[in-house]
Structures are given as structure tokens and as C-alpha cells.
Motif scaffolding. Structure first.
Motif, PDB file in Angstrom:
ATOM      1  N   LYS A   7      43.423  -3.668 -24.216  1.00 63.09           N
ATOM      2  CA  LYS A   7      42.923  -4.562 -23.176  1.00 63.09           C
ATOM      3  C   LYS A   7      43.736  -4.401 -21.894  1.00 63.09           C
ATOM      4  CE  LYS A   7      41.086  -8.211 -26.157  1.00 63.09           C
ATOM      5  NZ  LYS A   7      41.351  -9.532 -26.741  1.00 63.09           N
ATOM      6  N   PRO A   8      43.167  -4.807 -20.761  1.00 61.28           N
ATOM      7  CA  PRO A   8      43.942  -4.781 -19.521  1.00 61.28           C
ATOM      8  C   PRO A   8      45.282  -5.482 -19.713  1.00 61.28           C
ATOM      9  CG  PRO A   8      41.663  -5.331 -19.065  1.00 61.28           C
ATOM     10  CD  PRO A   8      41.792  -5.321 -20.557  1.00 61.28           C
ATOM     11  N   THR A   9      46.299  -4.957 -19.072  1.00 59.80           N
ATOM     12  CA  THR A   9      47.644  -5.509 -19.203  1.00 59.80           C
ATOM     13  C   THR A   9      47.720  -6.871 -18.525  1.00 59.80           C
ATOM     14  OG1 THR A   9      48.410  -4.538 -17.133  1.00 59.80           O
ATOM     15  CG2 THR A   9      48.577  -3.169 -19.139  1.00 59.80           C
ATOM     16  N   PRO A  10      48.746  -7.673 -18.853  1.00 59.08           N
ATOM     17  CA  PRO A  10      48.927  -8.948 -18.138  1.00 59.08           C
ATOM     18  C   PRO A  10      49.020  -8.762 -16.630  1.00 59.08           C
ATOM     19  CG  PRO A  10      50.308  -8.882 -20.101  1.00 59.08           C
ATOM     20  CD  PRO A  10      49.712  -7.516 -19.962  1.00 59.08           C
ATOM     21  N   GLU A  11      49.632  -7.664 -16.198  1.00 55.50           N
ATOM     22  CA  GLU A  11      49.754  -7.398 -14.759  1.00 55.50           C
ATOM     23  C   GLU A  11      48.375  -7.140 -14.142  1.00 55.50           C
ATOM     24  OE1 GLU A  11      53.464  -6.872 -16.811  1.00 55.50           O
ATOM     25  OE2 GLU A  11      51.529  -5.860 -17.138  1.00 55.50           O
ATOM     26  N   GLU A  12      47.535  -6.369 -14.836  1.00 51.55           N
ATOM     27  CA  GLU A  12      46.192  -6.101 -14.330  1.00 51.55           C
ATOM     28  C   GLU A  12      45.349  -7.374 -14.301  1.00 51.55           C
ATOM     29  OE1 GLU A  12      45.573  -1.446 -15.726  1.00 51.55           O
ATOM     30  OE2 GLU A  12      45.333  -3.071 -17.190  1.00 51.55           O
ATOM     31  N   ARG A  13      45.490  -8.192 -15.319  1.00 57.00           N
ATOM     32  CA  ARG A  13      44.709  -9.429 -15.373  1.00 57.00           C
ATOM     33  C   ARG A  13      45.192 -10.441 -14.341  1.00 57.00           C
ATOM     34  NH1 ARG A  13      43.624 -10.316 -21.861  1.00 57.00           N
ATOM     35  NH2 ARG A  13      42.320 -12.019 -21.090  1.00 57.00           N
ATOM     36  N   ALA A  14      46.480 -10.370 -13.996  1.00 57.81           N
ATOM     37  CA  ALA A  14      47.000 -11.264 -12.962  1.00 57.81           C
ATOM     38  C   ALA A  14      46.577 -10.803 -11.567  1.00 57.81           C
ATOM     39  CB  ALA A  14      48.522 -11.328 -13.043  1.00 57.81           C
ATOM     40  N   ALA A  15      46.406  -9.496 -11.391  1.00 54.70           N
ATOM     41  CA  ALA A  15      46.057  -8.955 -10.084  1.00 54.70           C
ATOM     42  C   ALA A  15      44.621  -9.241  -9.704  1.00 54.70           C
ATOM     43  CB  ALA A  15      46.317  -7.445 -10.061  1.00 54.70           C
ATOM     44  N   VAL A  16      43.732  -9.244 -10.701  1.00 53.62           N
ATOM     45  CA  VAL A  16      42.293  -9.395 -10.452  1.00 53.62           C
ATOM     46  C   VAL A  16      41.696 -10.262 -11.559  1.00 53.62           C
ATOM     47  CG1 VAL A  16      40.079  -8.182 -10.308  1.00 53.62           C
ATOM     48  CG2 VAL A  16      42.139  -7.124  -9.353  1.00 53.62           C
ATOM     49  N   PRO A  17      40.836 -11.225 -11.248  1.00 52.42           N
ATOM     50  CA  PRO A  17      40.186 -12.009 -12.306  1.00 52.42           C
ATOM     51  C   PRO A  17      39.347 -11.127 -13.220  1.00 52.42           C
ATOM     52  CG  PRO A  17      39.929 -13.091 -10.180  1.00 52.42           C
ATOM     53  CD  PRO A  17      40.478 -11.723  -9.902  1.00 52.42           C
ATOM     54  N   HIS A  18      39.473 -11.352 -14.535  1.00 51.54           N
ATOM     55  CA  HIS A  18      38.690 -10.629 -15.540  1.00 51.54           C
ATOM     56  C   HIS A  18      37.823 -11.620 -16.313  1.00 51.54           C
ATOM     57  CE1 HIS A  18      41.549  -7.407 -14.728  1.00 51.54           C
ATOM     58  NE2 HIS A  18      40.870  -6.605 -15.511  1.00 51.54           N
ATOM     59  N   HIS A  19      36.629 -11.181 -16.696  1.00 55.60           N
ATOM     60  CA  HIS A  19      35.697 -12.007 -17.451  1.00 55.60           C
ATOM     61  C   HIS A  19      35.237 -11.265 -18.706  1.00 55.60           C
ATOM     62  CE1 HIS A  19      35.178 -14.650 -13.861  1.00 55.60           C
ATOM     63  NE2 HIS A  19      35.362 -13.507 -13.215  1.00 55.60           N
ATOM     64  N   LEU A  20      34.830 -12.023 -19.724  1.00 54.73           N
ATOM     65  CA  LEU A  20      34.281 -11.539 -20.990  1.00 54.73           C
ATOM     66  C   LEU A  20      35.300 -10.773 -21.841  1.00 54.73           C
ATOM     67  CD1 LEU A  20      30.545 -10.687 -20.346  1.00 54.73           C
ATOM     68  CD2 LEU A  20      31.721 -12.878 -20.533  1.00 54.73           C
ATOM     69  N   LEU A  21      36.551 -11.091 -21.672  1.00 55.25           N
ATOM     70  CA  LEU A  21      37.563 -10.726 -22.648  1.00 55.25           C
ATOM     71  C   LEU A  21      37.784 -11.953 -23.532  1.00 55.25           C
ATOM     72  CD1 LEU A  21      40.169  -9.065 -20.241  1.00 55.25           C
ATOM     73  CD2 LEU A  21      38.556  -7.866 -21.725  1.00 55.25           C
ATOM     74  N   ASP A  22      38.035 -11.725 -24.831  1.00 52.83           N
ATOM     75  CA  ASP A  22      38.405 -12.834 -25.728  1.00 52.83           C
ATOM     76  C   ASP A  22      37.325 -13.913 -25.815  1.00 52.83           C
ATOM     77  OD1 ASP A  22      40.949 -11.547 -25.934  1.00 52.83           O
ATOM     78  OD2 ASP A  22      41.572 -12.528 -24.083  1.00 52.83           O
ATOM     79  N   VAL A  23      36.086 -13.495 -26.022  1.00 51.76           N
ATOM     80  CA  VAL A  23      34.997 -14.472 -26.091  1.00 51.76           C
ATOM     81  C   VAL A  23      34.378 -14.576 -27.484  1.00 51.76           C
ATOM     82  CG1 VAL A  23      34.407 -14.326 -23.644  1.00 51.76           C
ATOM     83  CG2 VAL A  23      33.347 -12.737 -25.257  1.00 51.76           C
ATOM     84  N   ALA A  24      34.911 -13.836 -28.457  1.00 45.89           N
ATOM     85  CA  ALA A  24      34.376 -13.895 -29.825  1.00 45.89           C
ATOM     86  C   ALA A  24      35.519 -13.746 -30.815  1.00 45.89           C
ATOM     87  CB  ALA A  24      33.347 -12.789 -30.050  1.00 45.89           C
ATOM     88  N   GLU A  25      35.304 -14.285 -32.021  1.00 47.77           N
ATOM     89  CA  GLU A  25      36.290 -14.135 -33.081  1.00 47.77           C
ATOM     90  C   GLU A  25      36.072 -12.798 -33.796  1.00 47.77           C
ATOM     91  OE1 GLU A  25      38.902 -15.981 -33.892  1.00 47.77           O
ATOM     92  OE2 GLU A  25      38.434 -17.266 -32.164  1.00 47.77           O
ATOM     93  N   PRO A  26      37.149 -12.165 -34.254  1.00 47.49           N
ATOM     94  CA  PRO A  26      36.983 -10.915 -35.003  1.00 47.49           C
ATOM     95  C   PRO A  26      36.051 -11.102 -36.195  1.00 47.49           C
ATOM     96  CG  PRO A  26      39.282 -11.255 -34.441  1.00 47.49           C
ATOM     97  CD  PRO A  26      38.567 -12.523 -34.061  1.00 47.49           C
ATOM     98  N   GLY A  27      35.117 -10.176 -36.340  1.00 51.04           N
ATOM     99  CA  GLY A  27      34.148 -10.263 -37.417  1.00 51.04           C
ATOM    100  C   GLY A  27      32.892 -11.009 -37.057  1.00 51.04           C
ATOM    101  N   GLU A  28      32.906 -11.712 -35.926  1.00 45.89           N
ATOM    102  CA  GLU A  28      31.748 -12.513 -35.524  1.00 45.89           C
ATOM    103  C   GLU A  28      30.603 -11.636 -35.047  1.00 45.89           C
ATOM    104  OE1 GLU A  28      30.766 -15.692 -31.913  1.00 45.89           O
ATOM    105  OE2 GLU A  28      32.835 -15.377 -32.551  1.00 45.89           O
ATOM    106  N   GLY A  29      30.921 -10.540 -34.390  1.00 44.16           N
ATOM    107  CA  GLY A  29      29.879  -9.685 -33.839  1.00 44.16           C
ATOM    108  C   GLY A  29      29.444 -10.162 -32.468  1.00 44.16           C
ATOM    109  N   MET A  30      29.033  -9.213 -31.645  1.00 48.67           N
ATOM    110  CA  MET A  30      28.555  -9.528 -30.301  1.00 48.67           C
ATOM    111  C   MET A  30      27.454  -8.536 -29.961  1.00 48.67           C
ATOM    112  SD  MET A  30      28.799 -11.261 -27.386  1.00 48.67           S
ATOM    113  CE  MET A  30      30.382 -12.101 -27.424  1.00 48.67           C
ATOM    114  N   ASP A  31      26.194  -8.979 -30.071  1.00 53.50           N
ATOM    115  CA  ASP A  31      25.110  -8.036 -29.784  1.00 53.50           C
ATOM    116  C   ASP A  31      24.868  -7.967 -28.278  1.00 53.50           C
ATOM    117  OD1 ASP A  31      23.472 -10.213 -29.040  1.00 53.50           O
ATOM    118  OD2 ASP A  31      22.537 -10.316 -31.010  1.00 53.50           O
ATOM    119  N   ALA A  32      24.067  -6.989 -27.871  1.00 48.45           N
ATOM    120  CA  ALA A  32      23.859  -6.734 -26.449  1.00 48.45           C
ATOM    121  C   ALA A  32      23.188  -7.902 -25.746  1.00 48.45           C
ATOM    122  CB  ALA A  32      23.041  -5.461 -26.268  1.00 48.45           C
TER     123      ALA A  32
END
Length: 306
Positions: free
Chosen positions: A48-73
Motif C-alpha cells: 500500500k502507499p506509504t504513510p508519507e505518500e498518504r500524508a502528502a495526498v488524500p487517498h480513497h478506497l484503501l482499507d474498505v473491506a475485511e480480508p476474505g470478504e471480497g470486493m466485486d467490481a
């Protein structure tokens, strides 16, 4: 119509670095289009983007599902639509960055109309895979839909089963996707794809994989095993199965690293195959000058201003 900049390409090609560089120059925010980085707690193993990269620019749709949950298109595209609307409302440029081609197509062209899920057929196919091995099921897919088999890895049971399920409805997944590619665009967009030489890309992958292990892949895998009764959940990103084998003492770390490197190289090849079949892709050969690229993109963005 909202203007969206998309940055695609194979794994380890430099998408995140370029997206951050452009976002800083163009006043953008990044929407991740990576099917592995949606999972909470899987940071090291998915690069994943580093803490420095995430602090420099807002990021969205990281960490939005639990492992094993699945995320379809379809679910991802709905979340992306919401994020993009918010970014545009703030007067900023949505920059969608990631290598999951199906996510990008769903965002730009909508979700393809395909046969619904058939639980009975799925159960039979999964039983066949358990009995004869996943590669055997993949070979069956290659017989009915060679192009889909080229896009999907032999151990990606979820996607192999889905492709066979679609084919059972009378049209192959490739035929469904080909027709869908001509759907009307949902956004005004530019789709840029990084295209490093194969040898360079493989070298980048081979250098990255040991870092995944050293930066916490084993610890993340151990935490997953502890939370799930000693078994890994389904649909995990590349590398976690090998890490579990290392933790169990069944695989040497060096061999695990080699296997994950090979898996990532194959995944990169499938990503390129997918992008070669997309419309309006603008291929970029690294190194890319972010200042020059940003200047051209600023003009494109300004052309849409009222």
C-alpha cells in the motif's frame, strides 16, 4: 461530466509514485483501483502507499473491506463513484490509480451485463477443483474461453469459476467483456498506462517481493491466522498463502520469496494483456517526466471548464 484521470499498469510499474506526483502538481486526490489494497490490515503484503505518500495526498478506497470478504467490481465502482463525486465537489481532480482492469472498466463503462450466480454450478465446479486440482479447472476454461484463461491465473479459483459460470450461460466472458467495452463512457477521462520494458519490470518485482516479507507480510499473515482459527480466509492477495507455509515450517523463506516473485510476474503479464484490450489507453514508457505530463493534463482539464 466529471473529468477523471486514470493511471494504470502492471504491478510494480510505479503507478503510486506517478499518481502522487501528479496529484501534488494538479491539486488531485487519489482513488485506489487495486483489488488487493481494499483489505484492512494487509498493508505490507499489498505494498500500500506509504504513510508519507498518504500524508502528502488524500487517498480513497484503501482499507474498505475485511480480508476474505471480497470486493466485486460493482461494489467497488459504487464506492468509487461516491469518492469521485466528493473530490470533484471540492474542486479537485479525481486520480484513479491501480492495476485492477475490471475495476477501471466498471468505473468508466459501467458493469457488464452477465448471467447471475448459479450456486449449484459453482458448488460443482469448486468440488471439481478440490478433487482434480485448480489447474484442471483452468484447463477447462482454456478450452471454452482461451482469452479468459490468459487473463486469469490457474490458482485464481474465484475468477475461474465465474468465467465458467458465465460461459455456461451461452456467451463467454470474453464475448461479454468485448461488447461491454463499447458502452458509453460514464466520465470524461484520460487513461494512462505505464509500460516499462519486461526485463525492467521483472527486476522491479524481484526487488519488491523481499521487501514485502521484511516489512511485515509474515506478521500480517500470523495475525490473520490467529483471527481465523488457524486458517487463512479466502480471496487473499498474492503472497499470504506462501507466508503461511513459512510460518508453519513447510516452506523455506527463500523458496517462498521465489514463488511469490513468479506469481507477481505472471500477474503483471495478465494485467498487461487486459490493458492491451482496452480502448483509449495512452501508454507511457518510463521514466516519465511528471512536470511535463502535468502541464499537458492541466490543459486537458482546463478544456472542460465551463
Amino acid at each position: 461530466m466529471i473529468s477523471v484521470l486514470c493511471i494504470a499498469g502492471p504491478t510494480a510499474s510505479g503507478k503510486t509514485a506517478l499518481a502522487v506526483a501528479l496529484a501534488r502538481r494538479l491539486g488531485g486526490e487519489i482513488v485506489s483501483a487495486d483489488s488487493q489494497q481494499v483489505y484492512r490490515g494487509l498493508d505490507a503484503g499489498t505494498a500500500k502507499p506509504t504513510p508519507e505518500e498518504r500524508a502528502a495526498v488524500p487517498h480513497h478506497l484503501l482499507d474498505v473491506a475485511e480480508p476474505g470478504e471480497g470486493m466485486d467490481a460493482a461494489r467497488w465502482a459504487a464506492l468509487a463513484d461516491e469518492a469521485i463525486a466528493g473530490i470533484a465537489a471540492r474542486g479537485r481532480l479525481p486520480i484513479v490509480a491501480g492495476g485492477t482492469g475490471l475495476y477501471l472498466r466498471a468505473l468508466l463503462r459501467g458493469v457488464a451485463e452477465a448471467p447471475g450466480r448459479d450456486p449449484a454450478l459453482r458448488a460443482r465446479l469448486e468440488e471439481e477443483a478440490a478433487r482434480e486440482g485448480r489447474p484442471a479447472l483452468h484447463r477447462r476454461l482454456a478450452e471454452v474461453d482461451p482469452a479468459a484463461a490468459a487473463r486469469i491465473g490457474p490458482n485464481d479459483l474465484v475468477r475461474v469459476v465465474r468465467a465458467l459460470e458465465i460461459a455456461a450461460g451461452g456467451r463467454t466472458q470474453t464475448e461479454v467483456f468485448a461488447g461491454h467495452a463499447f458502452a458509453a463512457a460514464r466520465y470524461r477521462y484520460r487513461l494512462l498506462a505505464l509500460d516499462p520494458p519486461r526485463a525492467e519490470l521483472h527486476a522491479r518485482i524481484d526487488a519488491r517481493v523481499p521487501l514485502l516479507f521484511s516489512r511485515g507480510l509474515l506478521a500480517e499473515t500470523a495475525a490473520l491466522l490467529a483471527r481465523h482459527g488457524g486458517r487463512l480466509p479466502a480471496k487473499l492477495p498474492l503472497g499470504y498463502a506462501e507466508a503461511a507455509e513459512v510460518l508453519a515450517g513447510r516452506l523455506e523463506p527463500g523458496e517462498a520469496t521465489r514463488r511469490v516473485q513468479v506469481a507477481h510476474r505472471r500477474y503483471a503479464r495478465r494485467q498487461v494483456v487486459w490493458l492491451r484490450g482496452e480502448r483509449e489507453v495512452e501508454w507511457l514508457a518510463p521514466p516519465v517526466d511528471p512536470d511535463a505530463l502535468a502541464a499537458g493534463l492541466a490543459a486537458w482539464r482546463a478544456a472542460a471548464a465551463p
